[in-house]
Every structure is written in C-alpha cells, then in structure tokens.
Design a protein around this motif. Structure first.
Motif, PDB file in Angstrom:
ATOM      1  N   LYS A 181       2.568   2.287  -3.280  1.00 19.46           N
ATOM      2  CA  LYS A 181       1.621   3.294  -4.905  1.00 19.46           C
ATOM      3  C   LYS A 181       2.247   4.522  -4.343  1.00 19.46           C
ATOM      4  O   LYS A 181       1.604   5.194  -5.241  1.00 19.46           O
ATOM      5  N   LEU A 182       2.468   5.619  -2.728  1.00 17.08           N
ATOM      6  CA  LEU A 182       2.713   6.473  -3.054  1.00 17.08           C
ATOM      7  C   LEU A 182       3.530   7.191  -3.655  1.00 17.08           C
ATOM      8  O   LEU A 182       4.414   6.548  -4.230  1.00 17.08           O
ATOM      9  N   PRO A 183       3.212   8.563  -5.190  1.00 14.95           N
ATOM     10  CA  PRO A 183       4.559   8.370  -5.607  1.00 14.95           C
ATOM     11  C   PRO A 183       5.597   8.849  -4.749  1.00 14.95           C
ATOM     12  O   PRO A 183       5.527   9.384  -3.731  1.00 14.95           O
ATOM     13  N   GLU A 186       0.542  -1.038  -0.107  1.00 13.25           N
ATOM     14  CA  GLU A 186       0.396  -0.298   0.098  1.00 13.25           C
ATOM     15  C   GLU A 186       0.623   0.942   0.140  1.00 13.25           C
ATOM     16  O   GLU A 186       0.554   1.990  -0.757  1.00 13.25           O
ATOM     17  N   PHE A 187       1.794   1.553   1.025  1.00 16.48           N
ATOM     18  CA  PHE A 187       2.875   2.612   0.938  1.00 16.48           C
ATOM     19  C   PHE A 187       3.794   2.799  -0.253  1.00 16.48           C
ATOM     20  O   PHE A 187       3.681   3.708  -0.697  1.00 16.48           O
ATOM     21  N   LEU A 238       8.417  -0.129   3.124  1.00 24.12           N
ATOM     22  CA  LEU A 238       9.283  -0.651   4.303  1.00 24.12           C
ATOM     23  C   LEU A 238      10.220   0.425   5.375  1.00 24.12           C
ATOM     24  O   LEU A 238       9.566  -0.497   7.298  1.00 24.12           O
ATOM     25  N   ARG A 239      10.392   0.664   5.180  1.00 21.83           N
ATOM     26  CA  ARG A 239      11.071   2.126   6.614  1.00 21.83           C
ATOM     27  C   ARG A 239      10.143   2.276   7.333  1.00 21.83           C
ATOM     28  O   ARG A 239      10.431   2.111   8.240  1.00 21.83           O
ATOM     29  N   LEU A 240       9.158   2.793   6.069  1.00 24.01           N
ATOM     30  CA  LEU A 240       8.055   4.015   7.504  1.00 24.01           C
ATOM     31  C   LEU A 240       7.462   2.820   7.637  1.00 24.01           C
ATOM     32  O   LEU A 240       6.884   2.750   8.888  1.00 24.01           O
ATOM     33  N   VAL A 241       7.329   1.124   6.671  1.00 24.97           N
ATOM     34  CA  VAL A 241       5.878   0.339   7.600  1.00 24.97           C
ATOM     35  C   VAL A 241       6.399   0.149   9.355  1.00 24.97           C
ATOM     36  O   VAL A 241       5.827  -0.074  10.114  1.00 24.97           O
ATOM     37  N   VAL A 276       7.639   6.234  -3.498  1.00 18.08           N
ATOM     38  CA  VAL A 276       7.822   6.192  -2.662  1.00 18.08           C
ATOM     39  C   VAL A 276       8.210   4.578  -3.364  1.00 18.08           C
ATOM     40  O   VAL A 276       7.289   3.754  -3.038  1.00 18.08           O
TER      41      VAL A 276
END
Lengths: 205, 205
Positions: A17-19, A14-15, A27-30, A21
């Motif tokens: 899909k962000l422009p 899901e992350f 993975l780092r954000l999650v 990213v």
C-alpha cells in the motif's frame, strides 16, 4: 502470488500500500525484516506507531512537530515578521537545509486543486489570515511549486491577504544554478528572458 | 536532513535501513503513513511484528509457514518422492507460480559463499540428508541460481547425496523464451550451443 504463509501475505499486502512499492518490492522488504532480530523489528514498527500516535502539528505554523509549538516558531533567533508559506513539511526541510532563511513558516498542508477536490477550506488558510491579523507580519513569501496548483494557490492567497498592507513575494523562478541552456524547457527559458535582471543585481549574492 | 521532529527522524532512520530505501524514499513512505488513519498504521506495524514473532519454518522443508508443517509438505496431492532444492522462500513462490511442479521442496536458506562466510553448516543441508535416509525420495532437482555460489552449492550437495542411488537433475539453462539472440550474454549463448538439444525433443512441451 502464491504465498506459503498468511502472515507473510498480510505483511506484503500492507507494504504494497506504500507509494511506489509494488508486490515484489514489498516481498523483498518483508523478507529482509524477517531476517532481522525480533527486537529490531519491534523497534521498526514501534517507530511508525509512535510517530502516528504522538505527532503534533505546531499550533502556529502547522508544521509537524513533537511539541504544541514547533522549534522554529518557539525560537527567539528567528525573524518572526517574515512568513514563508509552503505546501508541506518536506518543503520546510528543504528550505532549512539551504541555511538561507531565518524567518518562520506557514504550512498549508496541500495546494488548491479542484481536480483532486482540494479547496481553500481544506488547507490552513484561515489560520494564516489570523496570523496576519496580529499585525506583526511584514512580509509573506510564497514558496510553492511552480505548477498550476501552486500558481492557483498563490493567486487565491494573495487575494485573501492583500488587504494587509505588507510585502508579498514569490521565490525566484528561472534557470537552475549549473543548468545547461540547451536542456532547459521552453517555458522556463522564455520566462527567464522576459524576467531578466540587470547584470549588476545578479552579482549581489 | 533537518527534521522538525525527533519522532519523524526516528521513523525515517528505521525505514532507511530497508534494502534499496534511501533517506528521501524513507521520508516519502513515512509521510505517507502519517497521513493514514491511526487504525491503518496500527495494522501496518502489527502485520510486521506479528509476522516476525509468529512465523515458523516447516520442520520438513524449512520453508516459512504459519504451521509446524507447511501446506505443501502436508498435502496429499503433492508428489513426495521428488524434492526440489531451492535457496529461499521466494524461489518456492516463483516455482509454485509456474504451476508446472507437483513435487515438494527443500529450502536451504542460502547458498554456500566463502566470500560472505556462509559454509555448508549454515544451511539446511544435514536435514536434507536426513530426508534422503528415509529412503522414499527418487529424484532431487537442484533449482539454484546460475551463479558461482549456486554451482558451488550444487557441487557440494551432489557430493553429499550421491551415495543415495537416485536421480539428480538441475533446471535447464539457456536462452529465455522470448529472448532475442543479439541481447543474450556470451556465456549463456556459448553454453546453449554446446548443450544444444535434438530438435524433436525441444518440441516435446
């Protein structure tokens, strides 16, 4: 990538899909979110869902807003006879940050771009014409990007609006303040010479 | 920044908390989500909340997992007498991606770092000692970062584990495959010379 968990894989997908990213950044954000308190993560995802579900577009200028009429359009302090036409919300924010503009806005929601299949009917142009018909507007400022799409859109808008006998202007183009001459691109430099202004008027601000 | 909407400001503030995401990037991401279908945005935020609420940690290796025992620990195809000790999930994923390792893992959840106030008791070290006591482990591989924190952690772990008469190893350090000598830092280059290997054994893989 070799995920040890479907839930993790899902969130990363899901992350991603962000422009801008990629999978590694996702993975780092999650994993960062995974380390936060449940309440914080709840607040994070609620902020997004709530924004998407509750946001409105001002029925006058079409800027995104929490109300049916945005704060700028509702304000008595603004000059309602001057409309600044912009592409999207970010441009409104950028212009508001300058503290130089006291008029109102009209947010097109994009630029005419045949390459991307965006025509005049996809943009808030008819509603701009309607605003003109009310007869109070005295100036329309085209504050669009200095690109082919921006220029095409200005050309089209001017054609549609010129029957209303008002002033049309575009934001000034030229060398940025603080810009060094040797780094300015040729087109900008060439046009700045061609559209040079009398020295006295350049001092006016 | 001058937001036209509290909802927008809120979502941007939440995204700005993510590592490496500034206010401008946050705004770009949020405006992107705003253009998606409601169902897509719902799926996005659900994936995060669900991950945070439902994720488990494998009770054997402490890697994140959808189940109480992770797929690697539950697999009969893996070599359960070799434990690879890593800092976090990302390292497990990186090693799994090489397809070179068939043993199992132990995820510490961090490295000893007095500067950040992380001591041995904050990490999954006691549980590693418990795994050793079962008496089946024959090798422990320390696959930790080549930093001061990594080295400190290895030093501490070795002290705790050396009573068990098994093999201890660390992953090889040296010049990366494909690395050009002139760009290698001095410490790595110096150590690679000091820890040089016989030519024949360098061919073995």
């Amino acid at each position: 990538m070799n995920f040890s968990s479907k839930l993790l894989e899902n969130a990363v997908a899901e992350f991603s899909k962000l422009p801008g990213v990629g999978q590694k950044t996702a993975l780092r954000l999650v994993l960062h979110l995974l380390k936060q308190d449940k309440a914080d993560v709840e607040r994070f995802s609620n902020s997004v869902t709530k924004l998407r579900n509750d946001i409105q577009h001002c029925r006058t200028c079409h800027n995104i807003s929490d109300f049916t009429v945005c704060e700028i359009c509702a304000s008595r302090k603004r000059d309602h006879v001057t409309i600044c036409v912009v592409e999207d919300t970010r441009d409104v924010m950028a212009i508001e940050n300058t503290n130089q503009y006291t008029g109102v806005y009209h947010v097109l929601g994009g630029l005419i771009s045949p390459m991307d299949g965006i025509g005049p009917s996809d943009l808030e142009i008819d509603s701009l014409v309607e605003r003109m018909k009310a007869g109070e507007v005295r100036e329309v400022i085209f504050a669009l990007s200095a690109t082919m799409e921006g220029d095409t859109t200005i050309f089209y808008l001017h054609k549609r609006l010129k029957e209303f006998k008002i002033n049309f202007s575009t934001i000034a183009r030229g060398i940025a303040f603080g810009g060094e001459l040797e780094y300015v691109d040729e087109i900008t430099l060439g046009r700045s010479i061609a559209t040079r202004v009398p020295y006295e008027s350049s001092l006016s601000k």
